[in-house]
Design a protein around this motif. Structure first.
Motif, PDB file in Angstrom:
ATOM      1  N   HIS A   1      -7.959   2.428   1.405  1.00 17.56           N
ATOM      2  CA  HIS A   1      -6.950   3.068   2.258  1.00 17.56           C
ATOM      3  C   HIS A   1      -7.583   3.329   3.626  1.00 17.56           C
ATOM      4  N   GLY A   2      -6.841   3.042   4.683  1.00 11.67           N
ATOM      5  CA  GLY A   2      -7.339   3.270   6.040  1.00 11.67           C
ATOM      6  C   GLY A   2      -7.388   4.764   6.345  1.00 11.67           C
TER       7      GLY A   2
ATOM      8  N   ASP B   1       0.883  -1.170   0.000  1.00  9.42           N
ATOM      9  CA  ASP B   1       0.000   0.000   0.000  1.00  9.42           C
ATOM     10  C   ASP B   1       0.918   1.216   0.000  1.00  9.42           C
TER      11      ASP B   1
ATOM     12  N   ASP C   1       1.249   4.444   0.763  1.00 12.96           N
ATOM     13  CA  ASP C   1       0.516   5.485   1.487  1.00 12.96           C
ATOM     14  C   ASP C   1       1.178   6.852   1.397  1.00 12.96           C
TER      15      ASP C   1
ATOM     16  N   HIS D   1      -5.658   2.129  -4.716  1.00 12.69           N
ATOM     17  CA  HIS D   1      -5.803   2.267  -3.258  1.00 12.69           C
ATOM     18  C   HIS D   1      -6.803   3.397  -3.011  1.00 12.69           C
TER      19      HIS D   1
HETATM   20 ZN   LIG Z   1      -3.280   2.973   2.845  1.00 11.08          ZN
END
Ligand SMILES: [Zn+2]
Length: 297
Positions: free
Chosen positions: A226-227, A134, A136, A189
């Motif tokens: 995505h968190g 991921d 980020d 993502h």
């Molecule tokens: Zn993420």
């Protein structure tokens, strides 16, 4: 000023510093989630925290006579050695290199996510490993990890964000095109709920639009949420997945899921320990390994 007042101030300050340092070291991930910009320096911040703890403790215990600083000093020294060992075995690129070397063993078959979802390629005689990145925050850190994978001849799937706080999508374009050309898989993502501040209808529209934009550049078969403070994953069940012809990494029926999400944290397993778990996998197992390059240094 009376000497006792000065002492009192020093004690109060040291207690505050002690509490702050302890909390910060224990929850190092806070540095990364709250102070994104400090992310590359979080090991350094932890070291500053250790020094602060030692200094404060000595100041504090000085009142209690020499025996206490001596005993506590020794305990702290032992703690520091213990933490250093953990740090060395933690999220270090060297650990990742060793891990990829381990994956070269005949026991493992490393694949990209679309091999699972689209081509249904599962080898019953091997442990099927799917590495997912991921991306980020840091493109630079991600590129470093991918370079290592290229050296080792191991393929993975990388989830790209269109709205990262730390890199622009435009800047990531040459890299994702190149990775796609080299047989690495790119996924989407998504963070559409966060973008639309929780508006589900708009989020569905945005998902469709962004997926199409991304597909003009590289093929996309798999996505992952995505968190965020908005649970982007909630939008998945509302999408017309068939029509969009897309799969979610979370829908993989896996026997094992190893993730570095949350980063460097003393209360959880990480680095070496994370990969040691893989030894428990059996023939025919499906294992997804989630890596955030942001945590690796
Ligand atoms: Zn993420």
């Amino acid at each position: 000023m009376d000497i006792w007042i000065i002492y009192l101030i020093i004690i109060c300050l040291s207690v505050v510093l002690w509490l702050f340092s302890f909390f910060s070291i224990w929850k190092t991930k806070r540095y990364a989630t709250i102070l994104f910009d400090l992310l590359p320096f979080y090991p350094l911040l932890a070291v500053v925290g250790y020094i602060a703890i030692i200094t404060c403790t000595i100041l504090w215990l000085d009142f209690l006579g020499w025996i206490f600083p001596l005993v506590f000093g020794m305990l702290i020294a032992i703690l520091l050695v213990y933490l250093s060992i953990k740090w060395i075995k933690g999220y270090r690129l060297k650990v990742y290199v060793e891990f990829l070397d381990k994956l070269k063993d005949d026991k493992y078959s490393v694949k990209i996510l679309s091999d699972y979802f689209v081509h249904k390629k599962i080898n019953p005689e091997m442990v099927n490993v799917f590495i997912r990145h991921d991306i980020d925050l840091s493109l630079r850190r991600f590129s470093k990890m991918i370079e290592i994978e290229k050296e080792k001849g191991i393929k993975s799937t990388s989830m790209i964000r269109l709205h990262s706080e730390k890199y622009s999508f435009e800047k990531a374009l040459p890299l994702i095109k190149q990775l796609n050309a080299e047989g690495y898989e790119i996924g989407y993502h998504y963070e559409v709920l966060a973008q639309t501040k929780g508006n589900k209808e708009q989020a569905i529209q945005l998902f469709t639009q962004e997926l199409a934009e991304l597909r003009e550049i590289v093929p996309i078969a798999v996505v992952a949420a995505h968190g965020d403070k908005y649970k982007n994953r909630d939008i998945w069940s509302l999408l017309n997945q068939k029509e969009l012809n897309v799969y979610s990494a979370y829908d993989m029926k896996r026997d094992m899921y190893l993730s570095d999400a949350g980063g460097y944290d003393f209360t959880r397993r990480y680095g070496h320990h994370l990969f040691e778990e893989l030894d428990k996998a059996k023939k025919g197992d499906v294992v997804q390994i989630l890596i955030h390059a942001d945590w690796w240094f």
